[in-house]
Design a protein around this motif. Structure first.
Motif, short mmCIF file in Angstrom:
data_model
loop_
_atom_site.label_atom_id
_atom_site.label_comp_id
_atom_site.label_asym_id
_atom_site.label_seq_id
_atom_site.Cartn_x
_atom_site.Cartn_y
_atom_site.Cartn_z
N THR A 18 -1.88 17.93 23.48
CA THR A 18 -1.90 18.82 22.32
C THR A 18 -0.89 19.96 22.41
O THR A 18 -0.93 20.89 21.61
CB THR A 18 -3.30 19.45 22.12
N SER A 19 0.01 19.92 23.37
CA SER A 19 0.96 21.02 23.53
C SER A 19 1.95 21.07 22.38
O SER A 19 2.30 20.05 21.79
CB SER A 19 1.73 20.86 24.85
N ALA A 20 2.41 22.28 22.07
CA ALA A 20 3.54 22.41 21.16
C ALA A 20 4.73 21.66 21.75
O ALA A 20 4.88 21.57 22.97
CB ALA A 20 3.89 23.89 20.98
N THR A 21 5.56 21.10 20.88
CA THR A 21 6.70 20.31 21.33
C THR A 21 7.96 21.16 21.31
O THR A 21 8.33 21.72 20.28
CB THR A 21 6.89 19.08 20.43
N ALA A 22 8.62 21.27 22.47
CA ALA A 22 9.89 22.00 22.56
C ALA A 22 10.56 21.61 23.87
O ALA A 22 10.00 21.83 24.94
CB ALA A 22 9.66 23.51 22.53
N ARG A 23 11.75 21.03 23.75
CA ARG A 23 12.51 20.79 24.98
C ARG A 23 13.05 22.12 25.52
O ARG A 23 13.12 22.32 26.73
CB ARG A 23 13.67 19.84 24.71
N GLY A 169 0.38 26.74 18.51
CA GLY A 169 -0.46 25.62 18.10
C GLY A 169 -1.76 25.55 18.88
O GLY A 169 -1.88 26.04 20.00
N GLY A 170 -2.76 24.91 18.23
CA GLY A 170 -4.03 24.68 18.91
C GLY A 170 -4.91 25.91 19.02
O GLY A 170 -5.47 26.20 20.09
N HIS A 171 -5.09 26.64 17.90
CA HIS A 171 -5.93 27.84 17.94
C HIS A 171 -7.31 27.54 18.53
O HIS A 171 -7.87 28.35 19.25
CB HIS A 171 -6.17 28.41 16.53
N ARG A 172 -7.84 26.35 18.18
CA ARG A 172 -9.21 26.04 18.59
C ARG A 172 -9.34 25.82 20.09
O ARG A 172 -10.45 25.66 20.60
CB ARG A 172 -9.72 24.82 17.82
N PHE A 173 -8.22 25.80 20.82
CA PHE A 173 -8.27 25.69 22.28
C PHE A 173 -8.05 27.05 22.93
O PHE A 173 -7.80 27.13 24.14
CB PHE A 173 -7.22 24.71 22.78
N HIS A 210 -7.60 21.53 32.34
CA HIS A 210 -7.30 22.30 31.13
C HIS A 210 -5.85 22.13 30.67
O HIS A 210 -5.39 22.89 29.81
CB HIS A 210 -7.61 23.79 31.31
N CYS A 211 -5.13 21.15 31.20
CA CYS A 211 -3.72 21.00 30.85
C CYS A 211 -3.57 20.28 29.51
O CYS A 211 -4.18 19.23 29.29
CB CYS A 211 -2.99 20.21 31.94
N ARG A 212 -2.75 20.84 28.63
CA ARG A 212 -2.51 20.25 27.30
C ARG A 212 -1.30 19.32 27.30
O ARG A 212 -1.18 18.48 26.42
CB ARG A 212 -2.31 21.36 26.27
N GLY A 213 -0.40 19.49 28.24
CA GLY A 213 0.78 18.64 28.29
C GLY A 213 2.05 19.44 28.46
O GLY A 213 2.06 20.67 28.35
N ARG A 214 3.13 18.71 28.73
CA ARG A 214 4.45 19.32 28.91
C ARG A 214 5.16 19.34 27.57
O ARG A 214 5.31 18.31 26.90
CB ARG A 214 5.26 18.53 29.94
N SER A 215 5.65 20.52 27.19
CA SER A 215 6.22 20.66 25.84
C SER A 215 7.47 19.81 25.64
O SER A 215 7.87 19.57 24.50
CB SER A 215 6.55 22.13 25.56
N THR A 216 8.07 19.33 26.72
CA THR A 216 9.29 18.52 26.63
C THR A 216 9.11 17.32 25.72
O THR A 216 10.05 16.90 25.05
CB THR A 216 9.67 18.00 28.04
N TRP A 217 7.91 16.75 25.70
CA TRP A 217 7.69 15.46 25.06
C TRP A 217 6.82 15.58 23.81
O TRP A 217 6.05 16.52 23.65
CB TRP A 217 7.02 14.49 26.04
#
Length: 360
Positions: A18-23, A169-173, A210-217
């Motif tokens: 659910t992370s925001a996307t940004a390289r 992004g992801g206010h609910r988190f 609690h990790c949402r992901g890497r924004s790279t992808w």
């Protein structure tokens, strides 16, 4: 009072993917209050904000405003503001920083080059402690203010390199944040967790909890990355890379539906909220057709409900030569919850990892 963060937590909505996307991130210091659309609704000249949005569009660069935790008085007349540029790709992560006296020069940066990971010697290298950016924009969602600001203040009081940041992004988190240089985001964070995440980043590692992901992808790849990490218990930030990600055609088109057998490394299903549903493509007008007998047709809502769920095949590689094929599907079948405070109940889209198959 019920909040979107409370509803999401009560529904046990997963945070992975659910992370925001940004390289690449461009983070510009702006004191004072922020509006809902902070780049154009703050004390930054809105013309500069609009120019930054236009310059970054489609380049892989995400622009956000930051400020130090604490009182949000506007420092009128400040001679300079801090700015960071950070690229987050595995084995190519970097942070550059500068004291910017004229923010009007920022839209003239080469955003295409920055998005591809090339800084061309711009600004100075940042070699300090890992940076934590906590979302605190209460105008966007009150959960970010109520839960994010105390977290940012506590981190700053502890001596951490903590900043408040506008919408990610992801206010609910909430509380949500991302940590540089690697760009991994976290949700439902606590001060001890963030301190551990920053200590891990100092050692080139991430936290899986609690990790949402890497924004790279994009989000399917974020979910795949975390699924493989959980499977093999890998926390080194740059040990894992996503080398390919592509949509899988629906079965009727002769595509792979992800149902082939899996090897001994197959993981259990891991589910996470993903990007929002895309609107159906608008069809081109068709020429008039002869009248047809009345038929019973499904409603548009039923057609969407019955449409094949978007699915991706993601190839994830380890630096030791191992690789996996991860099948990820976008679903909207979780417990109803609001996507933000004041939003109606809905079923937020999430990413479900269907299988993780080891490749020879």
């Amino acid at each position: 009072m019920s909040t979107c963060a409370t509803a999401s937590r009560d529904a046990a909505e997963p945070v992975a993917g659910t992370s925001a996307t940004a390289r690449t991130w461009l983070l510009v210091e702006q004191t004072g209050p922020w509006g809902t659309e902070a780049l154009t609704e703050s004390h930054l000249d809105p013309r500069i904000g609009r120019a930054l949005e236009a310059a970054a569009d489609g380049t892989g660069v995400r622009v956000a405003l930051v400020r130090r935790p604490g009182r949000h008085a506007d420092c009128h007349g400040a001679p300079a503001r801090r700015a960071f540029l950070a690229h987050t790709a595995p084995n190519r992560s970097w942070i550059r920083t500068a004291s910017v006296t004229d923010p009007g020069t920022l839209p003239h940066l080469d955003f295409a080059r920055l998005g591809s990971g090339e800084h061309d010697g711009l600004w100075e290298p940042y070699d300090g402690e890992p940076l934590a950016f906590v979302c605190t924009n209460g105008k966007r969602d009150r959960c970010c203010a109520v839960l994010g600001r105390p977290l940012a203040a506590e981190l700053a009081a502890s001596g951490a390199e903590a900043w408040e940041v506008t919408h990610i992004g992801g206010h609910r988190f909430s509380p949500t944040l991302f940590v540089l240089p690697y760009g991994y985001a976290y949700g439902r964070a606590s001060a001890p967790l963030v301190k551990d995440a920053m200590a891990s980043a100092r050692d080139g590692r991430i936290l899986l909890g609690h990790c949402r992901g890497r924004s790279t992808w994009e989000r399917p790849a974020q979910a795949a990355d975390l699924a493989v990490r959980e499977l093999i218990r890998e926390d080194r930030a740059d040990a894992i890379d996503v080398v390919h990600s592509a949509p899988v055609p629906p079965p009727d088109d002769g595509g792979d539906d992800g149902g082939e057998g899996t090897g001994e490394d197959e993981g259990t299903e891991k589910e996470a909220k993903g990007s929002r549903h895309e609107d159906p493509a608008s069809a081109a007008p068709a020429p008039p057709a002869p009248p047809a007998p009345p038929t019973t047709t499904a409603s548009p809502a039923a057609a969407l409900r019955d449409a094949p769920a978007p699915t991706w095949a993601v190839t994830v590689a380890h630096r030791d030569g191992r690789s996996w094929r991860v099948m990820v599907q976008q679903r909207a079948d979780g417990t109803p919850a609001p996507v933000g405070c004041g939003s109606p109940l809905g079923r937020p889209a999430r990413m479900a990892v269907l299988s993780v198959r080891s490749l020879a």
